[in-house]
Scaffold this motif. Structure first.
Motif, PDB file in Angstrom:
ATOM      1  N   SER A 137       0.578   5.917  -0.425  1.00  0.00           N
ATOM      2  CA  SER A 137      -0.066   7.067  -0.121  1.00  0.00           C
ATOM      3  C   SER A 137       0.684   8.345  -1.325  1.00  0.00           C
ATOM      4  O   SER A 137       1.949   7.449  -1.625  1.00  0.00           O
ATOM      5  N   GLU A 193       0.665  -1.225   0.019  1.00  0.00           N
ATOM      6  CA  GLU A 193       0.020  -0.063   0.244  1.00  0.00           C
ATOM      7  C   GLU A 193       1.144   1.045  -0.167  1.00  0.00           C
ATOM      8  O   GLU A 193       2.154   1.248   0.957  1.00  0.00           O
ATOM      9  N   HIS A 215      -4.375  10.151  -3.769  1.00  0.00           N
ATOM     10  CA  HIS A 215      -4.656   9.036  -4.035  1.00  0.00           C
ATOM     11  C   HIS A 215      -3.574   8.313  -3.141  1.00  0.00           C
ATOM     12  O   HIS A 215      -2.675   7.781  -3.303  1.00  0.00           O
ATOM     13  N   GLU A 216      -5.096   7.771  -2.177  1.00  0.00           N
ATOM     14  CA  GLU A 216      -4.032   6.273  -1.118  1.00  0.00           C
ATOM     15  C   GLU A 216      -4.255   4.691  -2.537  1.00  0.00           C
ATOM     16  O   GLU A 216      -5.007   4.795  -3.271  1.00  0.00           O
ATOM     17  N   TYR A 217      -3.281   4.113  -3.010  1.00  0.00           N
ATOM     18  CA  TYR A 217      -3.075   3.069  -4.085  1.00  0.00           C
ATOM     19  C   TYR A 217      -2.694   2.397  -3.231  1.00  0.00           C
ATOM     20  O   TYR A 217      -2.015   2.215  -2.379  1.00  0.00           O
TER      21      TYR A 217
END
Lengths: 382, 382
Positions: free
Chosen positions: A32, A30, A36-38
């Motif tokens: 950040s 994960e 966007h967090e992705y």
């Protein structure tokens, strides 16, 4: 709801990995970023230099494994893979092999796949463009459309990215480590060429019918020249502009907006330096009659593949130019306004390996082919 | 020869440090970059937030210590320092204190020094511009030239950089953490103002004589508006253009080419986000009648001070825009072509602390004031 769907996918994906995994890196990261967090999830593994990812109409993807010379069909929903049969062995050596794959824009009707790859031998090599019909995982009707007159005794700097626009196919070609060839349009080294879809020369190419004042005439296939090693090429979905980036010398990786007949200056002008720190050529960065880059990565990132994003999954990234970085192992994002770069962001920095290829699916999710042998899918976190 | 001279200087410098040093960081670091190998040497220490470095005709430098409210004269050849006397105590609190110092272009004849600083109290503060005569280390004849009508109960976002150009003095002012004030030209918050050297309003300012359609009239001192927290301001030595950068919200630090009457959009348009990740205002990055930035740092670097380099010591850096980074602790270099940024390089990354101020001496050596309390001199290595 999206969160649950995501977890389901991750679970299915993890169980399929458990059966076949040989990659040792974790299957999920994960991140950040500003907008966007992705999450990056491994959707295929055990590949070798996945240099091109092209989605087929059925949602599976055609993947080129650069240094194996293999084209595969991969289903990212379960990681399953079948290699395409019926293709002749492609030349594979050092910096050479498959350079790109591209579906004809009417692939659903005509089944044509375009492939660029190395030809000749390691000590006498160049780059060719073929097309073949693909039916399932069976290739047939392979045709040679173009062989670059760019043979050298070096296997490096081959370029080889393919793009389609308005009925024409474009192919980028490196300087073959003979930089002087890039300013000599009587060969194809260090150029982008433009062909009709069947390989014929379009009448309106800039050098058609042009006679050299001295020496040999320029090649009619050439669209632009003065490139070094262009491994990224994309048409802007909204403006139709051709964009390309190229590996420069130390500190000279460039992004260029490529215009008809433009000379991009290598090796006469460059922002980069020789690897020993000395100046390139005349040590100048601009000259009358030569184009300026839109962007220079300092220090070099070794850019690979170019994706101009217009998907819906990442609204904050619409219009961004994405490039894989081999040397600096990140996903490079450039924000442009009226043709100028106004911001650079480095995503997934130093985690996913050398990013060699990029693709986007119908939902707007982004796929990265890494030299770790992995294809990563980037999805937004809710 | 330069090497020997450099070693001599280093030796002298080290011995002077031995006598007075309290800084614990090593006094010397070597770096490499694309065009230059260079060394950073500590030439002054034990300062507090050196926010401004201005070279005097005798080669010593005037240095402002932001959060002490002290102006000092420092001799970088031996690190010796004398504080300027005769200045009233300046307001010092949280994000406030001295913001900048600038010599009048004819300082050698008239002895005027300009200083911007916080006025009022922590819960009722603004920014003022004074000038005073400096004779040695003695200040006299202090005059108030301008007090920004930008009082708020917050002590933050004061801006405060000073620049001279063609007989005018410019001062940048922050939005005082009341962002709506930046789009309201009936106050001075979030603007750059332009004055005559004696503080009077020039007749040709864009809002002189302009009447508001409703509400209060715009202030005649305003040159540009819609800024957030501009802590960098410089006139390009060749083009005469005014450039400024400003702290944005999360991800929205901007470099702007500032034009007469231009509105730089804050908070209506911004590339940044709220610190919680939400959109700013309408969440848009462009709007008719508002200017676009030339560059956006993503993620934010917290830029401080701006130096457009035209020195001789670093030929490869001629024309570059240098900015100190507070948050990302490096010297930021931007390369521009025709007003567009074509490359960014991060120098001395994560070594020298939060870089708050920049200066260049006659030889073209670059000085960095760091929040470690140190002033570093950057010289090329042979």
């Amino acid at each position: 709801m999206p969160r649950i769907a995501g977890l389901l996918v991750a679970t299915l994906f993890l169980s399929s990995l458990a059966a076949q995994a040989q990659d040792e890196s974790p299957p999920r990261f994960e991140f950040s970023s500003l907008q966007h967090e992705y999450v990056a999830e491994r959707v295929a593994g055990d590949l070798s230099q996945p240099v091109a990812i092209e989605f087929l109409p059925d949602g599976k993807a055609l993947v080129g494994q650069r240094n194996l010379g293999i084209v595969s069909v991969i289903d990212f929903s379960d990681g399953s893979r079948k290699d395409v049969t019926g293709l002749p062995k492609l030349a594979v050596y050092s910096d050479a092999g498959i350079h790109d794959l591209e579906l004809h824009p009417d692939f659903a009707d005509n089944g044509w796949v375009y492939v660029s790859y190395s030809v000749g031998e390691e000590i006498h090599s160049s780059v060719a463009l073929d097309r073949f019909h693909l039916d399932g995982t069976r290739a047939s009707d392979q045709q040679r459309l173009f062989t670059a007159d760019a043979y050298t005794e070096e296997a490096y700097h081959q370029g080889g990215r393919i793009g389609f626009h308005e009925g024409h196919v474009y192919l980028s070609l490196g300087d073959r480590q003979h930089r002087e060839m890039s300013q000599d349009n009587s060969n194809h080294a260090g150029t982008i060429v433009r062909l009709l879809a069947d390989g014929k020369v379009p009448d309106d190419n800039p050098f058609v019918g042009v006679k050299a004042e001295r020496g040999e005439d320029p090649r009619p296939e050439i669209w632009s020249s003065g490139h070094r090693n262009p491994q990224g090429l994309a048409f802007h979905p909204e403006t139709g502009e051709l964009w390309s980036h190229e590996h420069g010398p130390r500190g000279g990786d460039e992004l260029n907006r490529v215009t008809r007949g433009g000379n991009y200056g290598w090796p006469t002008i460059s922002f980069g330096l020789e690897y020993d720190g000395g100046p390139i050529g005349m040590g100048i960065t601009r000259k009358e009659g030569m184009e300026q880059p839109a962007w220079v990565w300092v220090p070099s990132i070794a850019p690979s593949d170019l994706l101009i994003y217009t998907g819906d999954a990442f609204p904050g990234w619409k219009g961004s130019f994405f490039t894989g970085s081999l040397a600096k192992t990140h996903l490079n994002r450039l924000v442009l306004r009226e043709g100028s770069v106004v911001a650079e962001e480095r995503l997934a920095n130093n985690v996913l390996g050398r990013i060699r290829s990029l693709a986007v699916d119908r939902r707007g999710l982004i796929y990265l082919g890494s030299d770790t042998g992995t294809i990563w899918r980037i999805s937004p976190l809710p």
